[in-house]
Every structure is written in C-alpha cells, then in structure tokens.
Design a protein around this motif. Structure first.
Motif, PDB file in Angstrom:
ATOM      1  N   LYS A 139       0.843  -1.209   0.000  1.00 26.29           N
ATOM      2  CA  LYS A 139       0.000   0.000   0.000  1.00 26.29           C
ATOM      3  C   LYS A 139       0.873   1.252   0.000  1.00 26.29           C
ATOM      4  N   SER A 140       1.867   1.279   0.866  1.00 23.44           N
ATOM      5  CA  SER A 140       2.773   2.425   0.965  1.00 23.44           C
ATOM      6  C   SER A 140       3.523   2.652  -0.350  1.00 23.44           C
ATOM      7  N   ALA A 141       4.024   1.579  -0.941  1.00 22.69           N
ATOM      8  CA  ALA A 141       4.771   1.693  -2.190  1.00 22.69           C
ATOM      9  C   ALA A 141       3.887   2.216  -3.315  1.00 22.69           C
ATOM     10  N   PHE A 142       2.638   1.729  -3.376  1.00 25.18           N
ATOM     11  CA  PHE A 142       1.711   2.218  -4.398  1.00 25.18           C
ATOM     12  C   PHE A 142       1.393   3.687  -4.174  1.00 25.18           C
ATOM     13  N   SER A 148       4.396  10.288  -6.746  1.00 17.89           N
ATOM     14  CA  SER A 148       5.499  10.721  -7.602  1.00 17.89           C
ATOM     15  C   SER A 148       5.060  10.763  -9.059  1.00 17.89           C
ATOM     16  N   GLN A 149       4.172   9.862  -9.448  1.00 24.16           N
ATOM     17  CA  GLN A 149       3.672   9.865 -10.822  1.00 24.16           C
ATOM     18  C   GLN A 149       2.831  11.108 -11.072  1.00 24.16           C
ATOM     19  N   GLU A 153       3.514  14.264 -13.624  1.00 25.45           N
ATOM     20  CA  GLU A 153       2.553  14.712 -14.622  1.00 25.45           C
ATOM     21  C   GLU A 153       2.299  16.200 -14.494  1.00 25.45           C
ATOM     22  N   GLU A 154       2.257  16.700 -13.230  1.00 27.68           N
ATOM     23  CA  GLU A 154       2.072  18.136 -13.017  1.00 27.68           C
ATOM     24  C   GLU A 154       3.221  18.910 -13.609  1.00 27.68           C
ATOM     25  N   LYS A 155       4.452  18.413 -13.432  1.00 29.23           N
ATOM     26  CA  LYS A 155       5.638  19.098 -13.968  1.00 29.23           C
ATOM     27  C   LYS A 155       5.605  19.117 -15.482  1.00 29.23           C
ATOM     28  N   LYS A 156       5.140  18.016 -16.103  1.00 30.15           N
ATOM     29  CA  LYS A 156       5.069  17.948 -17.554  1.00 30.15           C
ATOM     30  C   LYS A 156       4.078  18.943 -18.112  1.00 30.15           C
ATOM     31  N   GLU A 157       2.944  19.152 -17.373  1.00 31.60           N
ATOM     32  CA  GLU A 157       1.909  20.072 -17.833  1.00 31.60           C
ATOM     33  C   GLU A 157       2.377  21.522 -17.789  1.00 31.60           C
ATOM     34  N   ASN A 158       3.262  21.851 -16.827  1.00 33.71           N
ATOM     35  CA  ASN A 158       3.728  23.240 -16.670  1.00 33.71           C
ATOM     36  C   ASN A 158       4.723  23.607 -17.685  1.00 33.71           C
TER      37      ASN A 158
END
Length: 158
Positions: A139-142, A148-149, A153-158
């Motif tokens: 659960k923690s790893a997911f 992080s995923q 994605e937020e960084k890619k959109e900016n």
C-alpha cells in the motif's frame, strides 16, 4: 533462485486461489461471494455500517445495497441507529439471519480453523505478521508511486 517478480506472481496466484475457494463455496451454497462476505462479516461483528462493510470488504455500494434490501426483506438483517450520526445506520443480523448464516458459516469456520492451525504449526504467528507487513508495504509503495507519478505529470503540464 526465484526473483522478486516471480515471488510476487506466486503470491498473487495464492491469493487468487484463496478467493476462488470462498467463491466456489458461496456458489455451492447458492449465493454470491458478496452475500457470503456480508453474512460472514456481520456474524463476526456485533454491528457495522454500510460504509465500514464497503471499506473492509471492498464490496461496491450498489451491490451491498442490493444484498441489504434482499436480506432485510427476508428478515435476516435489521438496522440500528448510530448515536450522533444521522447519515449512517449499523447493520445487524437478526435471530433469523444468525440461524441462516450458521447453516453454512460453521463449515467455513471449521475449515478455516483447521487450515490456520496447520499453517501456524509450520510457520507460527510470523505467517500472519508477514502478510500484514506485505499488505502495508505494498500500500505504501503504491501510494508513494502514485504521488510521484502525479507530481511528474504536473511538472510535464507546466
């Protein structure tokens, strides 16, 4: 030597096999897996809310509502108010519901008891602890992976 991926695959097959055992039993008894889960859960707890049942057993709300309506109509389940909570009600097996559940749950409990006793003889309490640990670590790893995923994605959109 088994790789981690092979071990996980093996573990997943085992969990699916366990689910299939309960699934087969429910079909033999003429009910759905979800119905069996509801009766099993309510037999072991004094009372639970629909939300708690959905969270603990991952039963979809619509499926649970269908089962509850069916079992309420037959007289197997009753509702009781939760103090200081206007939205939720607890579910409880009626005497008739307990009698019905006992007709097949006793067989399940005997089989589970025998299987667990044999397993604990071989592996001790570490068997349960290891499974709990794996579930929490997974659960923690997911959750970390999803965070992080989504940050990526937020960084890619900016």
């Amino acid at each position: 030597m088994e790789t981690i991926k092979e071990k996980i695959r093996r573990y997943m097959i085992i969990t699916e096999r366990i689910d299939e055992i309960y699934s087969h039993f429910s079909k033999v008894m003429g009910m759905s897996e979800s119905e069996l889960c509801v009766l099993y859960l309510l037999d072991g707890e004094p009372s639970l809310s629909q939300r708690q049942i959905c969270e603990q057993w991952l039963i979809p709300k619509t499926t649970l509502n269908t089962i509850i309506k069916k079992y309420e109509k037959i007289g197997y389940i009753q509702f009781e108010k939760i103090p200081n909570n206007r939205k939720e009600m607890r579910l409880r097996l009626t005497v008739k519901g307990k009698e019905y559940a006992a007709t097949f749950l006793e067989s399940i409990y005997r089989a589970e008891d025998k299987a667990m006793r044999e397993t604990l003889k071989k592996y001790g309490d570490s068997f349960i602890e290891a499974n709990e640990c794996f579930a929490e670590e997974l659960k923690s790893a997911f959750e970390k992976g999803l965070k992080s995923q989504s940050n990526g994605e937020e960084k890619k959109e900016n």
